[in-house]
Write a protein that holds these residues in place. Structure first.
Motif, short mmCIF file in Angstrom:
data_model
loop_
_atom_site.label_atom_id
_atom_site.label_comp_id
_atom_site.label_asym_id
_atom_site.label_seq_id
_atom_site.Cartn_x
_atom_site.Cartn_y
_atom_site.Cartn_z
N ASP A 87 0.62 -1.27 -0.02
CA ASP A 87 -0.02 0.00 -0.15
C ASP A 87 0.92 1.15 -0.06
O ASP A 87 0.56 2.28 -0.57
N ALA A 88 1.80 1.18 0.65
CA ALA A 88 2.83 2.41 0.79
C ALA A 88 3.52 2.41 -0.59
O ALA A 88 3.62 3.90 -1.04
N ILE A 89 3.74 1.74 -1.47
CA ILE A 89 4.23 1.79 -2.67
C ILE A 89 3.26 2.25 -3.49
O ILE A 89 3.47 3.24 -4.55
N ALA A 90 2.22 1.44 -3.77
CA ALA A 90 0.91 2.00 -4.39
C ALA A 90 0.65 3.44 -4.24
O ALA A 90 0.39 4.21 -5.11
N GLU A 98 11.45 -4.19 -7.59
CA GLU A 98 11.69 -5.20 -6.38
C GLU A 98 12.84 -6.00 -6.66
O GLU A 98 13.13 -6.37 -7.71
N VAL A 99 14.07 -6.16 -5.80
CA VAL A 99 14.96 -6.96 -5.84
C VAL A 99 15.06 -7.99 -4.91
O VAL A 99 14.80 -7.79 -3.94
N HIS A 100 15.59 -9.12 -5.09
CA HIS A 100 16.09 -10.31 -4.57
C HIS A 100 17.40 -10.77 -4.74
O HIS A 100 17.62 -11.11 -5.80
N ILE A 101 18.14 -11.04 -3.93
CA ILE A 101 19.74 -11.45 -4.03
C ILE A 101 19.23 -12.93 -4.58
O ILE A 101 20.00 -13.49 -5.55
N ARG A 118 2.81 -6.44 -7.51
CA ARG A 118 1.81 -5.93 -8.26
C ARG A 118 2.01 -4.39 -8.24
O ARG A 118 1.57 -3.69 -8.86
N ALA A 119 2.57 -3.78 -7.27
CA ALA A 119 2.62 -2.34 -7.04
C ALA A 119 4.08 -1.92 -7.63
O ALA A 119 4.21 -0.70 -7.90
#
Length: 148
Positions: A87-90, A98-101, A118-119
């Protein structure tokens, strides 16, 4: 000058010592130094932040509205649980990558679902800490192309 927030979530302060077989040997300060070097090459600046607390991460995203053109986020385990981060992102309207190692899709099943994807305008996973560089490059390209 364009500024990007690079926001890391819970347990990423343990990079370099936490499960190096999964997350590698680089520490969070190493990753942040890499991000600053890449930003200089791209003609942008980065502001790096890390928190183990969901509410603090929400506050960082909210604050980015006034100072940043976009966000690169590795939300750690909050990726899979946090509607508040979604919700903060949207709610900010900022472009977020979005990043994942690690490759979350090659790990436990509970890591296969992202509450925030989704955001976000994109997701990078499984390429180690190089994912941050790729995200900064992609964000810079997105912003140059006129993306929000």
């Amino acid at each position: 000058m364009t500024q990007i927030l690079v926001l890391n979530g819970p347990n990423l302060n343990l990079l370099g010592t936490r499960e190096p077989g999964i997350y590698g040997a680089k520490t969070l300060p190493d990753v942040e130094a890499d991000c600053h070097a890449i930003a200089a090459e791209l003609g942008i600046t980065v502001r790096c932040a890390q928190s183990n607390h969901e509410g603090t991460m929400v506050d960082e995203i909210h604050a980015a509205r006034d100072t940043c053109a976009g966000v690169v986020i590795n939300a750690g385990a909050y990726t899979h649980t946090s509607i508040a981060l979604h919700d903060a992102i949207a709610g900010t309207g900022l472009p977020v990558i979005e990043v994942h190692i690690s490759n979350v899709y090659a790990r436990e099943e509970f890591r296969h679902h992202s509450m925030i994807a989704r955001a976000c305008i994109g997701v990078i996973a499984g390429l180690g800490t190089a994912g941050y560089e790729l995200a900064l490059r992609a964000m810079t390209d997105h912003l140059k192309a006129g993306g929000p």
